[in-house]
Each structure stands twice: as structure tokens, then as C-alpha cells.
Write a protein that holds these residues in place. Sequence first.
Motif, PDB file in Angstrom:
ATOM      1  N   ARG A  85       0.726  -1.180   0.104  1.00  0.00           N
ATOM      2  CA  ARG A  85      -0.065  -0.145   0.138  1.00  0.00           C
ATOM      3  C   ARG A  85       1.008   1.194   0.139  1.00  0.00           C
ATOM      4  O   ARG A  85       1.832   1.340   0.747  1.00  0.00           O
ATOM      5  CB  ARG A  85      -0.874   0.157   1.350  1.00  0.00           C
ATOM      6  CG  ARG A  85      -1.623   1.403   1.413  1.00  0.00           C
ATOM      7  CD  ARG A  85      -2.703   1.208   2.464  1.00  0.00           C
ATOM      8  NE  ARG A  85      -3.736   0.185   2.163  1.00  0.00           N
ATOM      9  CZ  ARG A  85      -4.689  -0.044   3.138  1.00  0.00           C
ATOM     10  NH1 ARG A  85      -4.831   0.573   4.449  1.00  0.00           N
ATOM     11  NH2 ARG A  85      -5.724  -0.783   2.927  1.00  0.00           N
ATOM     12  N   VAL A  86       0.506   2.239  -0.779  1.00  0.00           N
ATOM     13  CA  VAL A  86       1.181   3.453  -0.693  1.00  0.00           C
ATOM     14  C   VAL A  86       0.858   4.213   0.695  1.00  0.00           C
ATOM     15  O   VAL A  86      -0.150   4.342   0.936  1.00  0.00           O
ATOM     16  CB  VAL A  86       0.634   4.284  -1.853  1.00  0.00           C
ATOM     17  CG1 VAL A  86       1.178   5.650  -2.045  1.00  0.00           C
ATOM     18  CG2 VAL A  86       0.700   3.763  -3.069  1.00  0.00           C
ATOM     19  N   GLN A 109       1.740  13.462  -8.671  1.00  0.00           N
ATOM     20  CA  GLN A 109       1.401  12.241  -7.976  1.00  0.00           C
ATOM     21  C   GLN A 109       0.171  11.460  -8.113  1.00  0.00           C
ATOM     22  O   GLN A 109       0.429  10.021  -8.095  1.00  0.00           O
ATOM     23  CB  GLN A 109       1.010  12.971  -6.465  1.00  0.00           C
ATOM     24  CG  GLN A 109       2.336  13.661  -5.647  1.00  0.00           C
ATOM     25  CD  GLN A 109       1.790  14.140  -4.231  1.00  0.00           C
ATOM     26  OE1 GLN A 109       1.121  14.890  -4.234  1.00  0.00           O
ATOM     27  NE2 GLN A 109       2.414  13.562  -3.260  1.00  0.00           N
ATOM     28  N   ASP A 118      -0.136   8.046 -10.763  1.00  0.00           N
ATOM     29  CA  ASP A 118       0.213   6.731 -10.419  1.00  0.00           C
ATOM     30  C   ASP A 118      -0.796   6.070  -9.574  1.00  0.00           C
ATOM     31  O   ASP A 118      -1.074   4.881  -9.359  1.00  0.00           O
ATOM     32  CB  ASP A 118       1.659   6.716  -9.516  1.00  0.00           C
ATOM     33  CG  ASP A 118       1.793   5.577  -8.876  1.00  0.00           C
ATOM     34  OD1 ASP A 118       2.248   4.513  -9.582  1.00  0.00           O
ATOM     35  OD2 ASP A 118       2.148   5.405  -7.700  1.00  0.00           O
ATOM     36  N   LEU A 119      -1.406   6.914  -8.641  1.00  0.00           N
ATOM     37  CA  LEU A 119      -2.526   6.487  -7.996  1.00  0.00           C
ATOM     38  C   LEU A 119      -4.178   5.808  -8.777  1.00  0.00           C
ATOM     39  O   LEU A 119      -4.377   4.988  -8.295  1.00  0.00           O
ATOM     40  CB  LEU A 119      -2.928   7.429  -6.932  1.00  0.00           C
ATOM     41  CG  LEU A 119      -2.104   7.949  -5.934  1.00  0.00           C
ATOM     42  CD1 LEU A 119      -2.912   8.899  -5.045  1.00  0.00           C
ATOM     43  CD2 LEU A 119      -1.760   6.783  -4.960  1.00  0.00           C
ATOM     44  N   ARG A 151      -3.812   2.449  -9.435  1.00  0.00           N
ATOM     45  CA  ARG A 151      -3.578   1.225  -8.527  1.00  0.00           C
ATOM     46  C   ARG A 151      -5.220   0.995  -7.891  1.00  0.00           C
ATOM     47  O   ARG A 151      -5.989   1.662  -7.995  1.00  0.00           O
ATOM     48  CB  ARG A 151      -2.872   1.873  -7.200  1.00  0.00           C
ATOM     49  CG  ARG A 151      -1.330   1.980  -7.688  1.00  0.00           C
ATOM     50  CD  ARG A 151      -0.639   2.592  -6.336  1.00  0.00           C
ATOM     51  NE  ARG A 151       0.611   2.730  -6.518  1.00  0.00           N
ATOM     52  CZ  ARG A 151       1.635   1.847  -6.175  1.00  0.00           C
ATOM     53  NH1 ARG A 151       1.237   0.722  -5.678  1.00  0.00           N
ATOM     54  NH2 ARG A 151       3.044   1.921  -6.239  1.00  0.00           N
ATOM     55  N   ILE A 198      -4.186   1.692  -1.957  1.00  0.00           N
ATOM     56  CA  ILE A 198      -4.143   3.160  -1.447  1.00  0.00           C
ATOM     57  C   ILE A 198      -4.798   3.421  -0.201  1.00  0.00           C
ATOM     58  O   ILE A 198      -5.675   2.650   0.374  1.00  0.00           O
ATOM     59  CB  ILE A 198      -4.977   4.073  -2.506  1.00  0.00           C
ATOM     60  CG1 ILE A 198      -4.669   3.669  -4.046  1.00  0.00           C
ATOM     61  CG2 ILE A 198      -5.008   5.517  -2.289  1.00  0.00           C
ATOM     62  CD1 ILE A 198      -5.560   4.143  -5.051  1.00  0.00           C
ATOM     63  N   ASN A 214      -7.064   8.506   1.397  1.00  0.00           N
ATOM     64  CA  ASN A 214      -6.529   8.980  -0.004  1.00  0.00           C
ATOM     65  C   ASN A 214      -7.335   8.747  -1.045  1.00  0.00           C
ATOM     66  O   ASN A 214      -7.856   9.394  -2.107  1.00  0.00           O
ATOM     67  CB  ASN A 214      -5.204   8.566  -0.336  1.00  0.00           C
ATOM     68  CG  ASN A 214      -3.901   9.254   0.518  1.00  0.00           C
ATOM     69  OD1 ASN A 214      -3.100   8.791   0.624  1.00  0.00           O
ATOM     70  ND2 ASN A 214      -4.314  10.643   0.951  1.00  0.00           N
ATOM     71  N   ARG A 262       6.254  10.718  -7.841  1.00  0.00           N
ATOM     72  CA  ARG A 262       5.213   9.755  -7.283  1.00  0.00           C
ATOM     73  C   ARG A 262       5.746   9.015  -6.158  1.00  0.00           C
ATOM     74  O   ARG A 262       4.995   8.390  -5.412  1.00  0.00           O
ATOM     75  CB  ARG A 262       5.146   8.692  -8.519  1.00  0.00           C
ATOM     76  CG  ARG A 262       4.809   8.914  -9.878  1.00  0.00           C
ATOM     77  CD  ARG A 262       5.066   7.927 -10.809  1.00  0.00           C
ATOM     78  NE  ARG A 262       4.905   8.521 -12.245  1.00  0.00           N
ATOM     79  CZ  ARG A 262       5.193   7.652 -13.243  1.00  0.00           C
ATOM     80  NH1 ARG A 262       5.639   6.365 -13.022  1.00  0.00           N
ATOM     81  NH2 ARG A 262       4.998   8.236 -14.479  1.00  0.00           N
TER      82      ARG A 262
END
Length: 269
Positions: free
Chosen positions: A4-5, A21, A24-25, A28, A33, A37, A212
Amino acid sequence: MSRRVPVLPLRGSDLTLLEVQLPDLFRRPISQIAPVNVMDLIELAATEGRPKKLDRGLQTFVEGVGRQVSDIPKGRSWEEFLDALAELPGSRVPERFRQMLVEEAVSTERNGPRIHQILEKWSAEPPEPFPLGVHKARIQRAEMVQPRAPAPEPSAAPRERTGKRKTESSGTSRPRSSSGGTSRSTGSRTAPVVDIDRRDFVVDQCIERLGRSIEKGLAEMVLVAGVRQAAKEQYPDITPLEITGVLKQLRDASRVRYSAGRWMLVTRF
């Protein structure tokens, strides 16, 4: 399996930083995540003044959230998902996501009573708007990086032709004085031409990739490999040494920093 980010401070971020940023999310699944977020992105998708470049990605992401929530299998996975949601303050949960949960509560397999309990808790706090551009991140453009002067060559001058060397060694000829006007100086070399477009390509790739991973940065090996892969068609002959050379220029310009084998983006607020 991808981890997880970490939680990203998206709210109030500079629009340029968001453009770096968020792509990239978007790629996913929501399981990778941080839940807060996920909520931020849903709220941003309905926020006036959001970056136009991100709008399509935001809308697609929100539509995907609804499908992914519906696809979470009943049982332990669903209960763990509800546990994570229960920890969120109502102020961070958009109306659109609350409606998604209402639709899930209709199913007899979704633990409707607990969903309503979570919704009731959130109802005490209305969703807070997503603030834009509160923090101004200073991300310099590529042209701000000044290339270093090339290092001097170890050899002082190119060798002269064999015939001339032979004449001088025989003692029949002496070196001409500078006043003769016919000799050429061989003690200096012309500096190589810097391919600005090529260097700017590497700069942009490095900044984008580090953007990122704001918190932890990227290992040098991973960053260099990513830039080389991106340059495969346009600059197939690019070398790791060339990329790390650009990174050092960025470091000297205080745009990135290097620590324990990792490169990180420097942002100033």
C-alpha cells in the motif's frame, strides 16, 4: 503483491504537484491506496477548479471505486474493509462514497446493520471540501538546471603526424614561433555540444518518477532502470552514467537529494 502507498498529504497540495502524484494512484486498486486518500480522490473529482489534466483520470477512478467495492468478497475481506472505513472521520468521507455504501447495505450478505452504524457515525460531520493550492510546492523546470563544465581530458593534446615528428627529431627544423601565423594551437579542445533536449528528457523523467514517491523516494537502481526504459525508443543509447550525471546536477541545484542509496524529490513550501 504491491504494498500500500503511504498516506499522501493531497489536500491543499499545489496543482502541479497533484499532476505529478495522482496518475500513479489512478493505476492502483483501492487495496493499495490508503483509505483516506481514496476518499480524497473521490472528493477531488467533484471539486470545482480541479486540474483539467486530471479530470478524466479522476472520473474513471471514482467509477472504478464503485465496482471494486462491489467486488470485495463477503466474509473476512469485507469486514476488514468496514473496519478500515470505521476509522475514518466523517469530515473526510464524500457524499458520493456514502451513497456507494448505502447501495451495498441493501444486500443481505453485506452486514447492513454495521454499514448503517458507520454511516450514522459519519452523519455527525459533513464532508469537508477539498482545498486546492493551499501549499505552494516549488518544483523547478528543467531549464533551471545548469550543466557542469566538461572535465578536462587527461591527454594534453593530440599527437602530431608521424612525418612532422620525424623532422623535429632530426634536428633540422625548429618549432615555429607564434608570430609565424601558420601553426595551429593543439593545446585546447572544443567543449562537446550538450544535447539539451536529451538532458531535459532525463530531467523530466527523474522529476516525474520521484514525484510519485514523495516520502521515500526511489532506489537509484530502480530510478535509473525506469528512465532507461522510458528512453528506449527516443534515446536507446542512454547509459546509467548519463542518468546519474543528470541526477547529480539536480542535486547540486537542490531539486533532489540523495541518501542511503535513494533519490528523493526536494519540495519547498
